[in-house]
Design a protein around this motif. Structure first.
Motif, PDB file in Angstrom:
ATOM      1  N   PHE A 277       0.854  -1.171   0.000  1.00  4.41           N
ATOM      2  CA  PHE A 277       0.000   0.000   0.000  1.00  4.41           C
ATOM      3  C   PHE A 277       0.898   1.232   0.000  1.00  4.41           C
ATOM      4  N   ARG A 278       0.323   2.364  -0.278  1.00  2.00           N
ATOM      5  CA  ARG A 278       1.055   3.618  -0.162  1.00  2.00           C
ATOM      6  C   ARG A 278       0.127   4.725   0.312  1.00  2.00           C
ATOM      7  N   GLN A 279       0.719   5.712   0.962  1.00  2.96           N
ATOM      8  CA  GLN A 279      -0.044   6.861   1.417  1.00  2.96           C
ATOM      9  C   GLN A 279       0.787   8.115   1.213  1.00  2.96           C
ATOM     10  N   ALA A 280       0.288   8.964   0.346  1.00  7.82           N
ATOM     11  CA  ALA A 280       0.928  10.250   0.115  1.00  7.82           C
ATOM     12  C   ALA A 280       0.465  11.247   1.166  1.00  7.82           C
ATOM     13  N   ALA A 281       1.252  12.272   1.373  1.00  7.41           N
ATOM     14  CA  ALA A 281       0.922  13.281   2.378  1.00  7.41           C
ATOM     15  C   ALA A 281      -0.434  13.909   2.070  1.00  7.41           C
ATOM     16  N   GLY A 282      -1.309  13.916   3.049  1.00  6.37           N
ATOM     17  CA  GLY A 282      -2.614  14.526   2.897  1.00  6.37           C
ATOM     18  C   GLY A 282      -3.633  13.702   2.128  1.00  6.37           C
ATOM     19  N   LYS A 283      -3.280  12.480   1.786  1.00  5.76           N
ATOM     20  CA  LYS A 283      -4.180  11.620   1.021  1.00  5.76           C
ATOM     21  C   LYS A 283      -4.464  10.324   1.771  1.00  5.76           C
ATOM     22  N   GLU A 284      -5.516   9.634   1.328  1.00  5.98           N
ATOM     23  CA  GLU A 284      -5.856   8.362   1.942  1.00  5.98           C
ATOM     24  C   GLU A 284      -4.890   7.266   1.471  1.00  5.98           C
ATOM     25  N   ARG A 285      -4.808   6.214   2.272  1.00  5.87           N
ATOM     26  CA  ARG A 285      -3.989   5.075   1.898  1.00  5.87           C
ATOM     27  C   ARG A 285      -4.544   4.420   0.631  1.00  5.87           C
ATOM     28  N   GLU A 286      -3.650   4.023  -0.245  1.00  4.80           N
ATOM     29  CA  GLU A 286      -4.025   3.457  -1.536  1.00  4.80           C
ATOM     30  C   GLU A 286      -3.406   2.074  -1.686  1.00  4.80           C
ATOM     31  N   TRP A 287      -4.226   1.110  -2.070  1.00  2.08           N
ATOM     32  CA  TRP A 287      -3.701  -0.206  -2.372  1.00  2.08           C
ATOM     33  C   TRP A 287      -2.875  -0.142  -3.658  1.00  2.08           C
ATOM     34  N   VAL A 288      -1.744  -0.849  -3.699  1.00  2.69           N
ATOM     35  CA  VAL A 288      -0.848  -0.814  -4.848  1.00  2.69           C
ATOM     36  C   VAL A 288      -0.810  -2.159  -5.569  1.00  2.69           C
TER      37      VAL A 288
END
Length: 122
Positions: free
Chosen positions: A36-47
């Protein structure tokens, strides 16, 4: 149970990085593993997801054809090869492992999580 990521860092656009996740302490067989990844200010995203038994893989549309998930033979270590990196790939990347049926990583759910490793594309 512990999941430990490594391999993050700073890379230029178009470059590559390879992330690793090492698992320890599992008493149940892993059904699937992923990232998974999470950018600053964004929700966690499955990769991406890889299934332990079949080796089958799934990818988010945003990384398809650029990222490759793989695993070691013992499924205690898995990897994310990231090629053609873009600035929008900048995020904290965390590995995940799921032991209960069904595998639901693509729905954002996992039984176990790592602490994450930072990837910056700039």
């Amino acid at each position: 149970v512990q999941l430990v990521e490594s391999g993050g860092g700073l890379v230029q656009p178009g470059g590559s990085l390879r992330l690793s996740c090492t698992a320890s302490g599992f008493t149940y067989v892993k059904l699937c593993m992923g990232w998974f990844r999470q950018a600053a200010g964004k929700e966690r995203e499955w990769v991406a997801t890889i299934f332990r038994k079949t080796g089958g893989t799934q990818y988010a549309d945003s990384v398809k054809d650029r990222f490759t998930i793989s695993k070691g033979d013992d499924s205690e270590t898995w990897y994310l090869q990231m090629d053609s990196l873009k600035p929008e790939d900048t995020a904290m990347y965390s590995c995940a492992a799921h032991v209960t049926f069904p595998c639901s990583l693509s729905d954002g759910r996992s039984d176990y999580w790592g602490q994450g490793t930072q990837v910056t594309v700039s």
